[in-house]
Write a protein that holds these residues in place. Sequence first.
Motif, PDB file in Angstrom:
ATOM      1  N   UNK A  35      12.207  41.657  -4.475  1.00  0.00           N
ATOM      2  CA  UNK A  35      12.073  40.256  -4.094  1.00  0.00           C
ATOM      3  C   UNK A  35      10.651  39.999  -3.627  1.00  0.00           C
ATOM      4  N   UNK A  37       8.256  37.332  -1.324  1.00  0.00           N
ATOM      5  CA  UNK A  37       8.350  36.337  -0.252  1.00  0.00           C
ATOM      6  C   UNK A  37       6.957  35.881   0.146  1.00  0.00           C
ATOM      7  N   UNK A  42      11.538  31.545   1.278  1.00  0.00           N
ATOM      8  CA  UNK A  42      12.732  32.205   0.749  1.00  0.00           C
ATOM      9  C   UNK A  42      12.357  33.422  -0.082  1.00  0.00           C
ATOM     10  N   UNK A  43      13.055  34.548   0.112  1.00  0.00           N
ATOM     11  CA  UNK A  43      12.876  35.666  -0.819  1.00  0.00           C
ATOM     12  C   UNK A  43      13.284  35.226  -2.221  1.00  0.00           C
ATOM     13  N   UNK A  45      13.999  36.383  -6.169  1.00  0.00           N
ATOM     14  CA  UNK A  45      14.331  37.521  -7.006  1.00  0.00           C
ATOM     15  C   UNK A  45      13.273  37.746  -8.073  1.00  0.00           C
ATOM     16  N   UNK A  48      15.750  43.568 -11.246  1.00  0.00           N
ATOM     17  CA  UNK A  48      16.840  44.453 -10.852  1.00  0.00           C
ATOM     18  C   UNK A  48      16.908  45.618 -11.827  1.00  0.00           C
ATOM     19  N   UNK A  87       9.601  43.037  -1.286  1.00  0.00           N
ATOM     20  CA  UNK A  87      10.657  43.842  -0.688  1.00  0.00           C
ATOM     21  C   UNK A  87      11.471  44.522  -1.779  1.00  0.00           C
ATOM     22  N   UNK A  91      21.772  47.403  -3.155  1.00  0.00           N
ATOM     23  CA  UNK A  91      23.092  46.878  -2.865  1.00  0.00           C
ATOM     24  C   UNK A  91      23.969  47.941  -2.208  1.00  0.00           C
ATOM     25  N   UNK A  92      24.669  47.509  -1.204  1.00  0.00           N
ATOM     26  CA  UNK A  92      25.714  48.340  -0.626  1.00  0.00           C
ATOM     27  C   UNK A  92      26.924  47.449  -0.427  1.00  0.00           C
ATOM     28  N   UNK A  94      27.941  44.999  -2.100  1.00  0.00           N
ATOM     29  CA  UNK A  94      27.708  43.583  -2.351  1.00  0.00           C
ATOM     30  C   UNK A  94      26.597  42.983  -1.517  1.00  0.00           C
ATOM     31  N   UNK A  95      26.302  43.536  -0.361  1.00  0.00           N
ATOM     32  CA  UNK A  95      25.201  42.995   0.434  1.00  0.00           C
ATOM     33  C   UNK A  95      23.913  43.712   0.075  1.00  0.00           C
ATOM     34  N   UNK A  96      22.812  43.047   0.327  1.00  0.00           N
ATOM     35  CA  UNK A  96      21.497  43.638   0.080  1.00  0.00           C
ATOM     36  C   UNK A  96      20.958  44.262   1.357  1.00  0.00           C
ATOM     37  N   UNK A  98      17.428  45.546   2.732  1.00  0.00           N
ATOM     38  CA  UNK A  98      16.024  45.380   2.406  1.00  0.00           C
ATOM     39  C   UNK A  98      15.170  46.468   3.031  1.00  0.00           C
ATOM     40  N   UNK A  99      14.084  46.813   2.327  1.00  0.00           N
ATOM     41  CA  UNK A  99      13.039  47.611   2.932  1.00  0.00           C
ATOM     42  C   UNK A  99      12.212  46.739   3.871  1.00  0.00           C
ATOM     43  N   UNK A 100      11.243  47.346   4.506  1.00  0.00           N
ATOM     44  CA  UNK A 100      10.429  46.631   5.491  1.00  0.00           C
ATOM     45  C   UNK A 100       9.419  45.675   4.853  1.00  0.00           C
TER      46      UNK A 100
END
Lengths: 108, 111
Positions: A35, A37, A42-43, A45, A48, A87, A91-92, A94-96, A98-100
Motif C-alpha cells: 500500500x 500512503x 488513505x492507504x 492498494x 498483491x 507499507x 493477511x491473517x 481476513x484482516x491486514x 501492516x509493517x511499519x
Amino acid sequence: GQSLEQPSEVTAVEGAIVQINCTYQTSGFYGLSWYQQHDGGAPTFLSYNGLDGLEETGRFSSFLSRSDSYGYLLLQELQMKDSASYFCACYQGGKLIFGQGTELSVKP
Amino acid sequence: EPEVTQTPSHQVTQMGQEVILRCVPISNHLYFYWYRQILGQKVEFLVSFYNNEISEKSEIFDDQFSVERPDGSNFTLKIRSTKLEDSAMYFCASNRGQTQYFGPGTRLLVL
C-alpha cells in the motif's frame, strides 16, 4: 503473532529504480500486499502477491518468495509524486497486518 | 469509480466524551474494517465485520469501542469514553476479494 520488517526510509533520485524489501513472520500466511500512503491520507492498494514470483503493474512490480518469507516492491522511473510511505501488509484471517512503513523520498 | 467515504474528516472532542465515526463502504462489498493510525506510526487493525457481526477484533478494541451497521449503507465506530491516547487517524475499509479499499480517514483529536 505477526511481524513485518521493512526499512524505515529510502531516498532516491527522479528516474531511478528503488526496491523496498519486506520480511515477514506470520502464521497462516495468505499473501503479501503493498500500500502507498501520502502524508497520512488513505492507504492505497498497489499490488498483491498470493503466489511466488513477480507481479507487474506499470512502473510498479512486486515480488514474493514464500520459502524466504520475503517480498519486495520495485518502483521504476521514479517521479517526484512517488514520494510517500509504502507499507507491506499480510493477511491473517481476513484482516491486514501492516509493517511499519518505508518513507520514500524522491529527489530531483 | 466507487469509493469508501468517511465522516467527519476531523473531530475534536474532550476526554471522556463519546464519538461516533461514520463510514459508507463500497456498496457490493461484504467485509468491513476499522483501522487506526497514530501519528507517525503504522496502520493498526481494530475490528472486522461480516454478515452483521464482528468477525475479529484486536486487543486495542476494548469495551470502550463498538461497531454497528445501522442500515444497508452506513458502518459506524463508537468510542464511548474517549481517552487522550485515542487521538489518531481512523480508517474504514471494505473488500470483496484480496484488495482492501480504504476511506480517507477521520482525524480524531482528544483534548
